[in-house]
Scaffold this motif. Structure first.
Motif, mmCIF file in Angstrom:
data_model
loop_
_atom_site.group_PDB
_atom_site.id
_atom_site.type_symbol
_atom_site.label_atom_id
_atom_site.label_comp_id
_atom_site.label_asym_id
_atom_site.label_seq_id
_atom_site.Cartn_x
_atom_site.Cartn_y
_atom_site.Cartn_z
ATOM 1 N N ILE A 212 62.387 80.456 -72.132
ATOM 2 C CA ILE A 212 61.748 79.918 -73.338
ATOM 3 C C ILE A 212 62.780 79.113 -74.112
ATOM 4 O O ILE A 212 63.841 79.643 -74.477
ATOM 5 N N ILE A 213 62.501 77.852 -74.338
ATOM 6 C CA ILE A 213 63.337 77.011 -75.198
ATOM 7 C C ILE A 213 62.532 76.761 -76.464
ATOM 8 O O ILE A 213 61.484 76.106 -76.420
ATOM 9 N N ASN A 214 63.001 77.302 -77.560
ATOM 10 C CA ASN A 214 62.205 77.348 -78.787
ATOM 11 C C ASN A 214 62.991 76.728 -79.932
ATOM 12 O O ASN A 214 63.920 77.335 -80.468
ATOM 13 N N ASN A 215 62.651 75.519 -80.307
ATOM 14 C CA ASN A 215 63.348 74.824 -81.389
ATOM 15 C C ASN A 215 62.622 75.033 -82.708
ATOM 16 O O ASN A 215 61.489 74.581 -82.889
ATOM 17 N N HIS A 216 63.309 75.695 -83.612
ATOM 18 C CA HIS A 216 62.734 76.090 -84.910
ATOM 19 C C HIS A 216 63.423 75.347 -86.057
ATOM 20 O O HIS A 216 62.791 74.633 -86.821
ATOM 21 N N ILE A 217 64.740 75.495 -86.155
ATOM 22 C CA ILE A 217 65.498 74.900 -87.261
ATOM 23 C C ILE A 217 66.173 73.621 -86.777
ATOM 24 O O ILE A 217 67.012 73.649 -85.878
ATOM 25 N N PHE A 218 65.808 72.493 -87.376
ATOM 26 C CA PHE A 218 66.366 71.198 -87.005
ATOM 27 C C PHE A 218 67.452 70.773 -87.992
ATOM 28 O O PHE A 218 67.500 71.249 -89.128
ATOM 29 N N LYS A 219 68.319 69.901 -87.536
ATOM 30 C CA LYS A 219 69.368 69.404 -88.423
ATOM 31 C C LYS A 219 68.764 68.677 -89.614
ATOM 32 O O LYS A 219 69.299 68.737 -90.731
ATOM 33 N N ASN A 220 67.672 67.978 -89.386
ATOM 34 C CA ASN A 220 66.879 67.441 -90.488
ATOM 35 C C ASN A 220 65.878 68.520 -90.878
ATOM 36 O O ASN A 220 64.866 68.718 -90.201
ATOM 37 N N ARG A 221 66.143 69.242 -91.929
ATOM 38 C CA ARG A 221 65.360 70.432 -92.262
ATOM 39 C C ARG A 221 63.877 70.135 -92.498
ATOM 40 O O ARG A 221 63.042 71.036 -92.416
ATOM 41 N N ARG A 222 63.540 68.886 -92.801
ATOM 42 C CA ARG A 222 62.135 68.544 -92.987
ATOM 43 C C ARG A 222 61.352 68.684 -91.690
ATOM 44 O O ARG A 222 60.123 68.739 -91.704
ATOM 45 N N HIS A 223 62.045 68.715 -90.565
ATOM 46 C CA HIS A 223 61.396 68.805 -89.264
ATOM 47 C C HIS A 223 61.332 70.241 -88.726
ATOM 48 O O HIS A 223 60.956 70.451 -87.571
ATOM 49 N N ASN A 224 61.735 71.230 -89.528
ATOM 50 C CA ASN A 224 61.666 72.622 -89.079
ATOM 51 C C ASN A 224 60.243 72.969 -88.648
ATOM 52 O O ASN A 224 59.270 72.495 -89.245
ATOM 53 N N ARG A 225 60.130 73.790 -87.624
ATOM 54 C CA ARG A 225 58.838 74.101 -87.012
ATOM 55 C C ARG A 225 58.421 75.528 -87.336
ATOM 56 O O ARG A 225 58.542 76.444 -86.530
ATOM 57 N N GLU A 226 57.903 75.733 -88.550
ATOM 58 C CA GLU A 226 57.460 77.065 -88.954
ATOM 59 C C GLU A 226 56.283 77.497 -88.070
ATOM 60 O O GLU A 226 55.409 76.702 -87.742
ATOM 61 N N GLY A 227 56.280 78.769 -87.701
ATOM 62 C CA GLY A 227 55.232 79.306 -86.831
ATOM 63 C C GLY A 227 55.653 79.409 -85.381
ATOM 64 O O GLY A 227 55.041 80.145 -84.601
ATOM 65 N N THR A 228 56.731 78.690 -85.003
ATOM 66 C CA THR A 228 57.142 78.715 -83.587
ATOM 67 C C THR A 228 57.753 80.056 -83.184
ATOM 68 O O THR A 228 57.735 80.417 -82.008
ATOM 69 N N LEU A 229 58.278 80.815 -84.148
ATOM 70 C CA LEU A 229 58.823 82.141 -83.816
ATOM 71 C C LEU A 229 57.717 83.055 -83.312
ATOM 72 O O LEU A 229 57.932 83.861 -82.391
ATOM 73 N N GLN A 230 56.528 82.924 -83.918
ATOM 74 C CA GLN A 230 55.394 83.736 -83.471
ATOM 75 C C GLN A 230 55.002 83.373 -82.040
ATOM 76 O O GLN A 230 54.614 84.243 -81.252
ATOM 77 N N ASP A 231 55.108 82.087 -81.680
ATOM 78 C CA ASP A 231 54.828 81.685 -80.297
ATOM 79 C C ASP A 231 55.820 82.327 -79.338
ATOM 80 O O ASP A 231 55.445 82.829 -78.276
ATOM 81 N N GLY A 232 57.103 82.298 -79.699
ATOM 82 C CA GLY A 232 58.126 82.904 -78.847
ATOM 83 C C GLY A 232 57.888 84.387 -78.640
ATOM 84 O O GLY A 232 58.002 84.901 -77.514
ATOM 85 N N GLU A 233 57.544 85.091 -79.718
ATOM 86 C CA GLU A 233 57.298 86.531 -79.611
ATOM 87 C C GLU A 233 56.096 86.808 -78.709
ATOM 88 O O GLU A 233 56.107 87.748 -77.907
ATOM 89 N N ALA A 234 55.035 86.002 -78.837
ATOM 90 C CA ALA A 234 53.839 86.211 -78.017
ATOM 91 C C ALA A 234 54.155 86.013 -76.534
ATOM 92 O O ALA A 234 53.741 86.806 -75.674
ATOM 93 N N VAL A 235 54.902 84.968 -76.212
ATOM 94 C CA VAL A 235 55.246 84.694 -74.808
ATOM 95 C C VAL A 235 56.139 85.798 -74.255
ATOM 96 O O VAL A 235 55.941 86.275 -73.125
ATOM 97 N N LYS A 236 57.135 86.230 -75.034
ATOM 98 C CA LYS A 236 58.016 87.311 -74.567
ATOM 99 C C LYS A 236 57.215 88.586 -74.303
ATOM 100 O O LYS A 236 57.436 89.276 -73.302
ATOM 101 N N ARG A 237 56.286 88.890 -75.189
ATOM 102 C CA ARG A 237 55.473 90.098 -75.013
ATOM 103 C C ARG A 237 54.686 90.033 -73.704
ATOM 104 O O ARG A 237 54.680 90.989 -72.918
#
Length: 454
Positions: free
Chosen positions: A227-252
């Motif tokens: 799983i390659i999961n990009n959440h926090i970007f160097k340009n903080r306006r591009h942060n991808r909120e909600g992607t952590l939940q996707d990672g947890e679902a896939v791991k489960r």
């Protein structure tokens, strides 16, 4: 991170000693790369890494509780985490709840049971297979186990040499390993009668048959789920909120399906390519399959790293052709891509104008797919259209996929059919006035059916 949570981690860290840190690192090996762990000299640094891997957080304390329970620091468990030995024992009886594998529990228990004299005997007997420099006087048994793993002398499904070593002077520990192996065989034994070929998920279609050959799914683990999961970007306006939940679902889901699941967070463009290439170079001979999820921003044919550097997706997928990855030749390779645009100039950015629980726009996926056998690519949307991700619950596509897999894998539905069900479900949703149409591209030559442990 909240101040209270940071204070909690600080207080727990301050109470831990060097040997306890080594134990925590050993228990974390299934989630953090060995090289990363070797560089850690302080519990606070370990906790930082575990946060990056989404293993602990302000609202996610179970793994931290389990770690403290495993190293017998019940005092910290009680004083700082409001738990107890009895509560953890009850929790860990729940199937799938434990995050530390039976294998690591076994090795840690053996290390604890060995006397100093026993450890010296083990080191002496390993002087052939291991370099003498790795068996110094001050090397702990956990360090020795780690070196044995690096040199493939032991692994989860092969403890023969360790049993042979212990048989001569600690037959009781050899019996512990025998019991572990017996339990493992029992847990993962498959009886064909439990998996009838004729199965339908729809009552009105009873009697429908599955036609075609099925890819072999015989090993444990079946393969890597990267799983390659990009959440926090160097340009903080591009942060991808909600992607952590996707990672947890896939791991489960993929841990349940007996895959060796590993998640890499917040990778730059070059690191995305390097990580995928690293997995293409691994030895997959004892694996059945390879699965890769990529969650990030993107543009046509490309995935973006957190530094906004793009990686061509065909270049990633082509690392797993028969030429580039011979040990996966003839085996299924699955790529699931959730590519998120989120640029401020994007015309649909108004969807996220209210940040409390609203949906964000995810980008169009690539359309240039390498024409290779045994590859399936599931994409969140067709070309030139957006896909959506909830800031609080994750992406519409990934969450639907994980739910369908949990429902339909036990009924032996093949992955292409499951993805078709996901397409139908996502396409019929009204997403705050918008629509989304996922896409499947497949060169699979057989049915890909994930066996569910009984």
């Amino acid at each position: 991170m909240s101040t209270e949570f940071r204070k909690l981690l600080f207080e727990v860290s301050e109470a831990l000693g060097t040997e306890e840190l080594s134990a925590l690192k050993f228990f974390s090996l299934d989630y953090v790369a060995k090289g990363t762990l070797e560089a850690i000299r302080d519990p606070k640094a370990l906790f930082e890494v575990l946060q990056e891997r989404c293993m602990i957080g302000a609202g996610n304390l179970f793994f931290l509780k389990e770690l403290l329970y495993r190293i017998h620091r019940i005092d910290l468990l009680t004083a700082h985490l409001g738990s107890s030995r009895e509560e953890m024992e009850r929790e860990l009886q729940v199937p799938g709840r434990a995050q530390v594998s039976d294998y690591r529990q076994l090795l840690y228990g053996i290390a604890e049971d060995l006397t100093s004299e026993n450890v010296q005997k083990v080191k002496f007997l390993l002087q052939g297979p291991l370099q003498k420099s790795k068996l110094q006087e001050n090397a702990s048994m956990l360090q020795v186990f780690l070196e044995m793993e690096i040199n493939e002398i032991i692994k989860e499904d092969n403890l023969t040499m360790l049993k042979d070593i212990l048989q001569g002077f600690r037959a009781d520990l050899k019996k512990k390993i025998d019991a572990y192996e017996g339990k493992k065989r029992e847990k993962y034994s498959r009886e064909e009668v439990r998996y009838p070929v004729s199965v339908s998920v729809y009552p009105e279609e009873q009697g429908a048959k599955q036609y075609g050959e099925i890819y072999k799914m015989e090993n444990n683990p079946h393969g890597y789920c990267l799983i390659i999961n990009n959440h926090i970007f160097k340009n903080r306006r591009h942060n991808r909120e909600g992607t952590l939940q996707d990672g947890e679902a896939v791991k489960r889901v993929f841990k349940w399906l007996q895959f060796e699941t590993v998640e890499y967070m917040d990778l730059e463009g070059k690191k995305i390519y390097d990580t995928v290439e690293e997995y293409s170079k691994k030895d997959h001979r004892n694996m059945d399959c390879f699965v890769c999820f990529i969650f990030s921003h993107g543009e046509k044919d490309k995935i973006k790293g957190v530094d906004d550097e793009c990686v061509n997706i065909e270049a990633l997928v082509s690392r797993f052709t028969g030429t580039n990855c011979p040990s996966l030749a003839g085996k299924p390779k699955v790529f699931i891509i959730q590519a998120c645009q989120g640029s401020e100039h994007h015309p649909s950015v108004a969807v996220e104008s209210d940040s409390s629980g609203h949906l964000e726009v995810d980008a169009r996926p690539p359309t240039s797919i390498p024409d290779r056998a045994d590859i399936l690519i599931g994409m969140a949307t067709v070309e030139d259209y957006f896909c959506y991700r909830s800031r609080s619950t994750g992406s519409v596509y990934i969450q639907s996929l994980c739910e369908k897999m949990e429902l339909l894998c036990p009924q032996r539905m093949d992955l292409a059919s499951i993805l078709t069900e996901v397409n139908r479900e996502v396409a019929t949703k009204d997403i705050e006035g918008f629509k989304q149409m996922p896409k499947i591209t497949s060169t699979l030559l057989k049915l890909l059916i994930f066996e569910v442990p009984q």
